[in-house]
Design an enzyme around this catalytic site. Structure first.
Site, PDB file in Angstrom:
ATOM      1  N   ASP A   1     -15.431  32.520  24.102  1.00 34.15           N
ATOM      2  CA  ASP A   1     -16.447  33.199  23.281  1.00 34.15           C
ATOM      3  C   ASP A   1     -15.951  33.343  21.846  1.00 34.15           C
ATOM      4  O   ASP A   1     -16.628  32.957  20.901  1.00 34.15           O
ATOM      5  CB  ASP A   1     -16.738  34.599  23.843  1.00 34.15           C
ATOM      6  CG  ASP A   1     -17.131  34.557  25.304  1.00 34.15           C
ATOM      7  OD1 ASP A   1     -18.140  33.933  25.608  1.00 34.15           O
ATOM      8  OD2 ASP A   1     -16.393  35.133  26.120  1.00 34.15           O
TER       9      ASP A   1
ATOM     10  N   TYR B   1      -7.602  27.192  34.536  1.00 31.96           N
ATOM     11  CA  TYR B   1      -7.704  28.405  35.343  1.00 31.96           C
ATOM     12  C   TYR B   1      -6.839  28.154  36.585  1.00 31.96           C
ATOM     13  O   TYR B   1      -6.355  27.042  36.797  1.00 31.96           O
ATOM     14  CB  TYR B   1      -9.157  28.642  35.768  1.00 31.96           C
ATOM     15  CG  TYR B   1     -10.164  28.605  34.632  1.00 31.96           C
ATOM     16  CD1 TYR B   1     -10.152  29.592  33.659  1.00 31.96           C
ATOM     17  CD2 TYR B   1     -11.114  27.591  34.545  1.00 31.96           C
ATOM     18  CE1 TYR B   1     -11.068  29.573  32.616  1.00 31.96           C
ATOM     19  CE2 TYR B   1     -12.039  27.562  33.509  1.00 31.96           C
ATOM     20  CZ  TYR B   1     -12.007  28.548  32.541  1.00 31.96           C
ATOM     21  OH  TYR B   1     -12.914  28.517  31.506  1.00 31.96           O
TER      22      TYR B   1
ATOM     23  N   ARG C   1     -10.140  23.303  29.810  1.00 31.40           N
ATOM     24  CA  ARG C   1     -11.018  24.144  30.626  1.00 31.40           C
ATOM     25  C   ARG C   1     -12.123  24.744  29.750  1.00 31.40           C
ATOM     26  O   ARG C   1     -11.990  24.751  28.506  1.00 31.40           O
ATOM     27  CB  ARG C   1     -10.207  25.255  31.280  1.00 31.40           C
ATOM     28  CG  ARG C   1      -9.773  26.318  30.288  1.00 31.40           C
ATOM     29  CD  ARG C   1      -8.975  27.440  30.920  1.00 31.40           C
ATOM     30  NE  ARG C   1      -9.146  28.657  30.136  1.00 31.40           N
ATOM     31  CZ  ARG C   1      -8.348  29.719  30.231  1.00 31.40           C
ATOM     32  NH1 ARG C   1      -7.338  29.730  31.073  1.00 31.40           N
ATOM     33  NH2 ARG C   1      -8.598  30.785  29.486  1.00 31.40           N
TER      34      ARG C   1
ATOM     35  N   GLU D   1     -15.225  25.516  27.506  1.00 31.55           N
ATOM     36  CA  GLU D   1     -16.065  24.712  26.618  1.00 31.55           C
ATOM     37  C   GLU D   1     -15.366  24.196  25.384  1.00 31.55           C
ATOM     38  O   GLU D   1     -15.427  23.026  25.053  1.00 31.55           O
ATOM     39  CB  GLU D   1     -17.217  25.583  26.104  1.00 31.55           C
ATOM     40  CG  GLU D   1     -18.350  25.675  27.026  1.00 31.55           C
ATOM     41  CD  GLU D   1     -19.435  26.545  26.428  1.00 31.55           C
ATOM     42  OE1 GLU D   1     -19.687  26.438  25.219  1.00 31.55           O
ATOM     43  OE2 GLU D   1     -20.003  27.330  27.188  1.00 31.55           O
TER      44      GLU D   1
ATOM     45  N   SER E   1     -12.146  23.993  24.349  1.00 31.12           N
ATOM     46  CA  SER E   1     -11.035  23.050  24.480  1.00 31.12           C
ATOM     47  C   SER E   1     -11.550  21.713  25.014  1.00 31.12           C
ATOM     48  O   SER E   1     -11.007  20.655  24.684  1.00 31.12           O
ATOM     49  CB  SER E   1      -9.927  23.602  25.379  1.00 31.12           C
ATOM     50  OG  SER E   1     -10.434  23.948  26.648  1.00 31.12           O
TER      51      SER E   1
HETATM   52  C1  LIG Z   1      -4.447  27.101  25.324  1.00 30.90           C
HETATM   53  C2  LIG Z   1      -4.919  27.660  23.996  1.00 30.90           C
HETATM   54  C3  LIG Z   1      -6.274  27.734  23.707  1.00 30.90           C
HETATM   55  N1  LIG Z   1      -6.667  28.227  22.506  1.00 30.90           N
HETATM   56  C4  LIG Z   1      -8.106  28.339  22.162  1.00 30.90           C
HETATM   57  C5  LIG Z   1      -8.882  27.053  22.182  1.00 30.90           C
HETATM   58  C6  LIG Z   1     -10.291  27.563  22.425  1.00 30.90           C
HETATM   59  O1  LIG Z   1     -10.881  27.938  21.197  1.00 30.90           O
HETATM   60  C7  LIG Z   1     -10.077  28.799  23.288  1.00 30.90           C
HETATM   61  C8  LIG Z   1     -10.331  28.529  24.757  1.00 30.90           C
HETATM   62  O2  LIG Z   1     -11.688  28.437  24.994  1.00 30.90           O
HETATM   63  P1  LIG Z   1     -12.298  27.466  26.088  1.00 30.90           P
HETATM   64  O3  LIG Z   1     -11.670  26.161  25.985  1.00 30.90           O
HETATM   65  O4  LIG Z   1     -13.772  27.513  25.962  1.00 30.90           O
HETATM   66  O5  LIG Z   1     -11.822  28.068  27.492  1.00 30.90           O
HETATM   67  P2  LIG Z   1     -11.806  29.567  28.084  1.00 30.90           P
HETATM   68  O6  LIG Z   1     -11.698  29.420  29.529  1.00 30.90           O
HETATM   69  O7  LIG Z   1     -10.759  30.358  27.449  1.00 30.90           O
HETATM   70  O8  LIG Z   1     -13.211  30.156  27.699  1.00 30.90           O
HETATM   71  C9  LIG Z   1     -14.272  30.283  28.637  1.00 30.90           C
HETATM   72  O9  LIG Z   1     -14.756  31.589  28.495  1.00 30.90           O
HETATM   73  C10 LIG Z   1     -15.853  31.874  29.337  1.00 30.90           C
HETATM   74  C11 LIG Z   1     -16.260  33.321  29.145  1.00 30.90           C
HETATM   75  C12 LIG Z   1     -16.979  30.913  29.060  1.00 30.90           C
HETATM   76  O10 LIG Z   1     -18.035  31.173  29.885  1.00 30.90           O
HETATM   77  C13 LIG Z   1     -16.485  29.507  29.294  1.00 30.90           C
HETATM   78  O11 LIG Z   1     -17.500  28.579  29.066  1.00 30.90           O
HETATM   79  C14 LIG Z   1     -15.309  29.231  28.407  1.00 30.90           C
HETATM   80  O12 LIG Z   1     -15.740  29.117  27.074  1.00 30.90           O
HETATM   81  O13 LIG Z   1      -8.720  29.190  23.120  1.00 30.90           O
HETATM   82  C15 LIG Z   1      -5.751  28.659  21.559  1.00 30.90           C
HETATM   83  O14 LIG Z   1      -6.137  29.083  20.455  1.00 30.90           O
HETATM   84  N2  LIG Z   1      -4.418  28.591  21.868  1.00 30.90           N
HETATM   85  C16 LIG Z   1      -3.955  28.101  23.051  1.00 30.90           C
HETATM   86  O15 LIG Z   1      -2.725  28.053  23.270  1.00 30.90           O
END
Ligand SMILES: Cc1cn([C@H]2C[C@H](O)[C@@H](COP(=O)(O)OP(=O)(O)O[C@H]3O[C@@H](C)[C@H](O)[C@@H](O)[C@H]3O)O2)c(=O)[nH]c1=O
Length: 381
Positions: A17, A193, A271, A273, A275
């Site tokens: 988010d 996850y 995982r 959206e 990333s």
């Molecule tokens: C691994 C890592 C990720 N990130 C960032 C990249 C992304 O902007 C963010 C991770 O977001 P996502 O990839 O979307 O995965 P997420 O699993 O963290 O977020 C999820 O949250 C849920 C509530 C939503 O419903 C999902 O659709 C999804 O968006 O974290 C870092 O900044 N540093 C890191 O070391």
């Protein structure tokens, strides 16, 4: 005249988010004549992906965005010309009244979750009048087709990536205290996850004929990884070897560094959206774990993206990547994961060429920020 935009982000869990809201706010703030405020209810989570955020401040300016702590009760404030609620977060009641008190109603948008499913085309842009106030919310669906709101792609991303690959990779590994890859090594990033398929995947990597390095930022997958390694716990900075597999545990990275990690690795396990999109744009093969939903709804999302992503791949490569994605998302798949990995490994170069073409195709289509600005332009009074 400058237009004001308010983006609201309620951090439910994980980092998607805030990750998406922050990318969007930064992009908007780079447009001429926009004043952008981002309201966030969990500055601690924000600070993890963007370490210059001070979690104790109610207001701060970062990357051109005014970041405001979203507290209850909500601070009295004038409503902006454009209001974006990220992922259906309920706006504060007092802010809704401030919106309706304006001489002209703001353009009100709910930014939805990304899906590659075709129904997003028909739902993108639909209006929803407020039941009691003179306000209309519009649903804005990101997506992979022209009929949707497009993908959140920074216009300078490809250029930054190229410059990094030309000149920044060795320094990056040094800064993270990870040795540079050997020529025959496969470097893989892991952001996941909890995942029932993880032990089988780690077994496959440990048994690989060539070295595999797995780079894993701290997070939800760590306890399972520690259990497989047979250690009591894992901390950033640790490295462990099992067979052909070398595991490096990193601290959670800033969002910009995480993008660099995606660019620097040969394969990315991602995982959620944000990333997932940025792994596609990294032009490297990816394996995606969708955010698990009740009644297996995520399986349809996986199939929808897989169908688009695999277009143009030869049958063996498509079967290998499809098998990996399905095993990784707990949906039935044959053959077994280790065999999918072996085929994937043999076809890695083909997959990389395909990933490169896919990234170019995505970069060439409509971008979310541009489409959002057009959408607003048509509705602003
Ligand atoms: C691994 C890592 C990720 N990130 C960032 C990249 C992304 O902007 C963010 C991770 O977001 P996502 O990839 O979307 O995965 P997420 O699993 O963290 O977020 C999820 O949250 C849920 C509530 C939503 O419903 C999902 O659709 C999804 O968006 O974290 C870092 O900044 N540093 C890191 O070391």
């Amino acid at each position: 005249m400058r237009a004001t935009w308010d983006v609201f982000c309620n951090v439910i869990d994980n980092y998607g988010d805030i990750g998406i809201a922050w990318r969007l706010a930064r992009e908007l703030a780079r447009q001429p004549d926009l004043d952008v405020r981002l309201w966030v209810d969990d500055l601690e989570a924000f600070r993890r992906i963007w370490p210059s955020i001070d979690a104790d401040r109610s207001e701060q300016l970062d990357a051109g965005v005014t970041v405001r702590a979203w507290r209850t009760p909500f601070d009295d404030t004038a409503a902006a010309d454009v209001v974006i609620e990220a992922f259906g977060c309920a706006l504060p009641e007092s802010y809704l009244h401030a919106m309706s008190a304006r001489a002209s109603a703001p353009v009100w948008i709910n930014l939805e979750y990304l899906t590659a499913e075709s129904w997003a085309d028909a739902h993108h842009g639909l209006p929803s009048p407020h039941p009691s106030l003179p306000l209309t919310k519009h649903f804005f669906f990101p997506g992979y087709t022209e009929a949707t709101g497009g993908l959140l792609i920074e216009p300078d991303l490809a250029e930054r990536r190229r410059a990094f690959l030309d000149d920044g990779v060795a320094d990056f590994w040094r800064r993270l205290d990870v040795v540079s890859p050997r020529p025959d090594e496969l470097r893989v990033s892991l952001f996941a996850y909890q995942n029932a398929a993880l032990p089988a995947l780690l077994d496959a990597w440990a048994g690989d004929p060539a070295p595999v390095s797995c780079i894993v930022p701290e997070g939800r997958v760590i306890p399972q990884l520690a259990a497989w390694l047979g250690v009591a716990g894992l901390r950033a900075g640790e490295t462990h070897r099992r067979g052909a597999l070398q595991v490096y545990v990193l601290p959670f990275l800033s969002q910009d560094d995480y993008d660099r990690l995606l660019w620097a690795c040969a394969v990315n396990f991602v995982r959620g959206e944000d990333s997932c999109v940025h792994a596609q744009l990294a032009a490297r093969p990816l394996v995606w774990q969708a955010y698990p939903q009740t009644e297996g709804a995520h399986a349809q999302k996986v199939e929808a993206l897989l169908a688009r992503y695999s277009e143009g791949l030869d049958a063996a490569s498509a079967a290998a990547i499809g098998g990996l994605w399905r095993h990784w998302n707990g949906t039935p798949a044959a053959p077994e994961l280790a065999s999918c990995w072996r085929t994937f490994r043999v076809r890695h170069e083909t997959m990389t060429r395909h990933a490169d073409a896919w990234a170019a195709r995505l970069s060439g289509q409509g971008r979310l920020t541009g489409k959002l600005l057009e959408f607003v332009e048509k509705r602003i009074k």
